[in-house]
Design an enzyme around this catalytic site. Sequence first.
Site: not given
Length: 177
Positions: A46, A51, A91-92, A133-134, A137
Amino acid sequence: MAILDILCFPDKRLRTKATDIQTIDDDLRLMITDMFDTMYAAPGIGLAASQVNFHKRLMVIDVSEEKNQPLCFINPVITHKEGVEVMQEGCLSVPGFYENVERAESITVKALDKQGDTFELTTDGLLAVCIQHEIDHLDGKLFVDYLSPLKRNRIRSKLERQEKESANLKSRPASTL
Ligand code: GNR
Ligand code: NI
């Protein structure tokens, strides 16, 4: 094909609250394509627009094994949550760290697709975790916010140290490497 730079914790820009998207045009669809390219290249399951320093309510997800089920969510809203589940998350924007996070087990999410049509999806498992999670963000929230301050500060220090190290390497003349 464009791979975008991903912001890393503790970058303050990750704390920006994203605003609703008003128009879905070709510019936005180009951004969506770039976000999928960036997510698949990372690789991740994702990616939220926040991000990549684009503070609009847009996120892309693909949790399939074959990486052939791209999902795009514009202005996503969770309309129902049920149950509780703990899953290990990464997480990226927090590279190299994986920790257990508690979230709703099953959710219903309402959003617009890239044609601007409304859709609703009820799901559980990894996809439900990823959607939550997204959306976090987009609200300026990271999975490390659910950890103890001690754990979060350790992660922050390590990532800050790594960031300084790589900035140092980049500014050194090649002759000294
Ligand atoms: O690639 C990712 N994997 C992942 C694993 C468990 C829970 C959430 C995620 S999302 C993450 C990509 C990312 O950082 N999205 O914002
Ligand atoms: Ni993330």
